[in-house]
Design a protein around this motif. Structure first.
Motif, short mmCIF file in Angstrom:
data_model
loop_
_atom_site.label_atom_id
_atom_site.label_comp_id
_atom_site.label_asym_id
_atom_site.label_seq_id
_atom_site.Cartn_x
_atom_site.Cartn_y
_atom_site.Cartn_z
N VAL A 118 1.12 0.98 2.69
CA VAL A 118 0.64 1.99 3.64
C VAL A 118 0.44 1.40 5.03
O VAL A 118 0.47 2.14 6.01
CB VAL A 118 -0.64 2.69 3.15
N SER A 119 0.24 0.08 5.11
CA SER A 119 0.17 -0.55 6.43
C SER A 119 0.56 -2.01 6.33
O SER A 119 0.40 -2.64 5.28
CB SER A 119 -1.24 -0.42 7.03
N GLU A 165 0.65 -5.56 9.06
CA GLU A 165 0.44 -6.13 10.39
C GLU A 165 0.61 -7.64 10.31
O GLU A 165 0.45 -8.24 9.24
CB GLU A 165 -0.93 -5.77 10.93
N TYR A 203 2.39 -11.29 6.61
CA TYR A 203 1.83 -9.99 6.98
C TYR A 203 0.59 -9.73 6.13
O TYR A 203 0.51 -10.14 4.97
CB TYR A 203 2.83 -8.86 6.72
N LEU A 215 -0.99 -6.76 4.24
CA LEU A 215 -0.52 -5.49 3.71
C LEU A 215 -1.66 -4.72 3.07
O LEU A 215 -2.59 -5.32 2.52
CB LEU A 215 0.55 -5.71 2.63
N GLN A 216 -1.57 -3.40 3.11
CA GLN A 216 -2.40 -2.53 2.30
C GLN A 216 -1.44 -1.74 1.43
O GLN A 216 -0.49 -1.13 1.94
CB GLN A 216 -3.27 -1.62 3.17
N LYS A 239 -5.54 -4.88 -0.75
CA LYS A 239 -5.04 -5.78 0.30
C LYS A 239 -4.20 -6.90 -0.31
O LYS A 239 -4.46 -7.34 -1.43
CB LYS A 239 -6.22 -6.40 1.05
N GLU A 270 6.72 -3.02 11.08
CA GLU A 270 6.82 -1.58 11.31
C GLU A 270 7.75 -0.88 10.32
O GLU A 270 7.72 0.34 10.17
CB GLU A 270 7.25 -1.28 12.75
N PRO A 302 5.73 0.15 5.96
CA PRO A 302 5.01 1.32 5.43
C PRO A 302 5.99 2.32 4.80
O PRO A 302 7.04 2.63 5.35
CB PRO A 302 4.30 1.90 6.65
#
Length: 111
Positions: free
Chosen positions: A20-21, A23, A33, A35-36, A46, A58, A61
């Motif tokens: 879902v995300s 970064e 990264y 991650l979620q 997480k 990007e 997700p």
């Protein structure tokens, strides 16, 4: 190769989840990264993943990934990683994520 009993395999919670995300994990020692991952009834967990060679944050997700969900949480820099996102190393040591070719419900257990 070491062999295991089927009952050993059954102890491992291998489930599908959707990222879902994602970064950049600036605090990590190696490029990674944060991650979620949505694991359905298990919730959003997480993880840290060293997958920066083949994936842009990007673009992650919405991607479904295969996770090990019953390892104990592990502190990685400043986050507590709750699941292991799986993948395969290529000949250069870069990771290709383990996933499915068709979308399945988040949290589904590998059987």
């Amino acid at each position: 190769m070491q062999t295991i009993q089927f009952s050993d395999f059954q102890k491992v919670e291998i489930r599908i989840g959707t990222i879902v995300s994602a970064e950049i994990f600036k605090e990590a020692k190696k490029p990674a990264y944060k991650l979620q991952v949505d694991l359905g009834k298990l919730g959003i967990k997480k993880s840290s993943a060293q997958i920066t060679e083949y994936y842009k944050a990007e673009d992650l997700p919405g991607k479904q990934v295969i996770c090990i969900c019953n390892f104990p949480p592990k502190q990685i820099a400043n986050i507590m990683s709750e699941v292991l996102v799986t993948g395969f190393h290529d000949e250069n040591g870069h990771v290709s994520l383990a996933t499915t070719d068709l979308k399945v419900p988040d949290g589904t257990k590998l059987s």
